[in-house]
Every structure is written in C-alpha cells, then in structure tokens.
Design a protein around this motif. Structure first.
Motif, short mmCIF file in Angstrom:
data_model
loop_
_atom_site.label_atom_id
_atom_site.label_comp_id
_atom_site.label_asym_id
_atom_site.label_seq_id
_atom_site.Cartn_x
_atom_site.Cartn_y
_atom_site.Cartn_z
N HIS A 45 -3.26 7.08 4.51
CA HIS A 45 -2.01 7.57 5.12
C HIS A 45 -0.92 7.93 4.12
O HIS A 45 0.06 8.56 4.50
CB HIS A 45 -1.45 6.52 6.08
N GLY A 46 -1.06 7.50 2.88
CA GLY A 46 -0.01 7.69 1.89
C GLY A 46 0.92 6.49 1.85
O GLY A 46 1.19 5.86 2.88
N TYR A 47 1.37 6.18 0.66
CA TYR A 47 2.21 5.00 0.45
C TYR A 47 3.44 4.99 1.35
O TYR A 47 3.75 3.99 2.00
CB TYR A 47 2.63 4.96 -1.03
N ALA A 48 4.15 6.11 1.41
CA ALA A 48 5.41 6.17 2.15
C ALA A 48 5.23 5.93 3.65
O ALA A 48 6.12 5.41 4.31
CB ALA A 48 6.09 7.52 1.91
N LEU A 96 -2.12 -2.28 -7.66
CA LEU A 96 -3.33 -1.50 -7.44
C LEU A 96 -3.56 -0.51 -8.58
O LEU A 96 -4.68 -0.37 -9.10
CB LEU A 96 -3.27 -0.77 -6.10
N MET A 97 -2.51 0.19 -8.99
CA MET A 97 -2.64 1.17 -10.07
C MET A 97 -2.94 0.49 -11.40
O MET A 97 -3.80 0.94 -12.15
CB MET A 97 -1.36 2.00 -10.18
N ARG A 98 -2.21 -0.57 -11.70
CA ARG A 98 -2.41 -1.27 -12.97
C ARG A 98 -3.84 -1.84 -13.04
O ARG A 98 -4.50 -1.70 -14.07
CB ARG A 98 -1.39 -2.39 -13.14
N THR A 99 -4.30 -2.46 -11.97
CA THR A 99 -5.65 -3.02 -11.96
C THR A 99 -6.69 -1.93 -12.20
O THR A 99 -7.63 -2.10 -12.99
CB THR A 99 -5.92 -3.75 -10.63
N HIS A 100 -6.53 -0.80 -11.53
CA HIS A 100 -7.46 0.32 -11.71
C HIS A 100 -7.51 0.76 -13.17
O HIS A 100 -8.60 0.92 -13.75
CB HIS A 100 -7.04 1.49 -10.81
N ALA A 143 -4.08 6.50 -7.76
CA ALA A 143 -3.65 6.58 -9.16
C ALA A 143 -3.04 7.94 -9.52
O ALA A 143 -2.19 8.03 -10.39
CB ALA A 143 -4.82 6.27 -10.08
N TYR A 144 -3.49 8.99 -8.84
CA TYR A 144 -2.97 10.32 -9.15
C TYR A 144 -1.92 10.81 -8.16
O TYR A 144 -0.99 11.49 -8.54
CB TYR A 144 -4.13 11.32 -9.24
N MET A 145 -2.07 10.47 -6.89
CA MET A 145 -1.19 11.04 -5.88
C MET A 145 0.05 10.21 -5.58
O MET A 145 1.00 10.71 -4.99
CB MET A 145 -1.97 11.27 -4.57
#
Length: 195
Positions: A27-30, A62-66, A108-110
C-alpha cells in the motif's frame, strides 16, 4: 505497559516487522497506519510500541536490515581473480539476492522519500558502500584495460538500476528461469562495459 498474556517479544517483534514490510510494499508507507500493522499482527495498536517507537523507526529498520544483509552476504562471497570475474559475480549476486526479497527491494527504492533526514543519511551511506563495491570493480577493469566506460559512477548507477529492474517483472515459474535471466543480464552488463 505490560505485554498481552501469551505474547513473546522474540516472536511478536519479527511479526511486527514482517507485517509492516508486507503492508508498506502493498500500500505504500504513507497509506499504512500503526493500527493496520497491529491488526495484521493480531495485537492492540498500543502494544506495537513495545516493539518499535513509531512507524518511521519501522521503515528505517526494514531498510537498514535489508542493506546490512546485502553488504554482509556480498562480503562473504569468495574473491574473484580479475575484474571480469568480479563483475560477473556481482551481477549474478545482485539478481539472486534481490529476487528472493521483492518487498524489501520495493521499499528500499520507493520509500526513501519517506525517511527522516537523519535516517535517510544513514541509509544513503549503506547504499553508497554497496555502490562503491561495483564502482571499484569497474575502476579496476578500466585500469586493466578490459572495460570501456566513460564514467565509472554513471556506469555503476546504470548497471545497478538495470539489475534491480529484474524484480519488477521476474516471477518464479515464468518463461525464464532465474539462471537464464542471470545469463542474459550478464551478457547485457558485459556489453555495457565494453566487453
């Protein structure tokens, strides 16, 4: 605040991250609320704060772990004897690592734009460390006279964008196997660097 009877932080914490990952990717973060994440996990919304300070922290984690997993797995690979072998190894590694993690790649990209400035700066440093791995390979190949690229930074970004694009269309069980995709992409990367 006490945890709900029967809850376990070593179980619920990972479930919170997994639910956030899935919901942010879908759904997207926002568009995702802490209440939605709680509902997905099966806990009260207030209970989430036993596992994370806020939604921003979840996204950052989530991003850092990835990226930390990406860097660790790449660093654990055996060395390559020359720049051509190193570039092939990088190409195949990138495709295979990311193919197993479509939701992580999407986020990570979006979702970079949704990070706070301090979180963005930390994620950007991790991304640059990975990009530097490829740029160092390209520089070594350029110095050895085996690669022909006008600008190693631009070539780095172009190759990573091309490789990451596999996640937008590849599906297991489709027309091509992942091994075939790797072979085709390796051929395109070779041509992109003048091999």
């Amino acid at each position: 605040m006490a945890r709900t009877a029967g809850s376990h932080s070593d179980i619920t914490g990972p479930r919170v991250r997994a639910a956030a990952l899935q919901l942010f990717a879908r759904h997207g973060y926002a568009a995702v609320s802490m209440r939605q994440i709680a509902r997905e996990v099966g806990v009260q919304a207030g209970a989430l704060y036993n596992y994370t300070p806020d939604k921003q922290s979840l996204l950052f984690d989530l991003m850092r772990t990835h990226l930390e997993e990406l860097l660790a797995e790449h660093a654990a690979m055996p060395g390559a004897p020359d720049p051509v072998a190193a570039l092939e190894r990088f190409t195949r590694f990138h495709i295979r690592f990311h193919a197993r993690r479509p939701d992580e790649v999407f986020i990570a990209y979006m979702e970079l734009r949704n990070l706070s400035p301090e979180n963005f700066a930390e994620i950007e440093l991790l991304r640059r460390r990975y990009e530097d791995e490829l740029e160092n390979i390209l520089r070594a190949g350029l110095a050895a006279g085996v690669f022909a690229v006008a600008d190693t930074k631009v070539a780095t970004m172009a190759v990573i964008a091309m490789l990451t694009g596999v996640n937008t269309w590849f599906r297991e069980g489709g027309r091509l196997s992942l091994n075939e995709v790797e072979r085709i992409y390796w051929d395109m990367v070779r041509k992109a660097v003048g091999l």
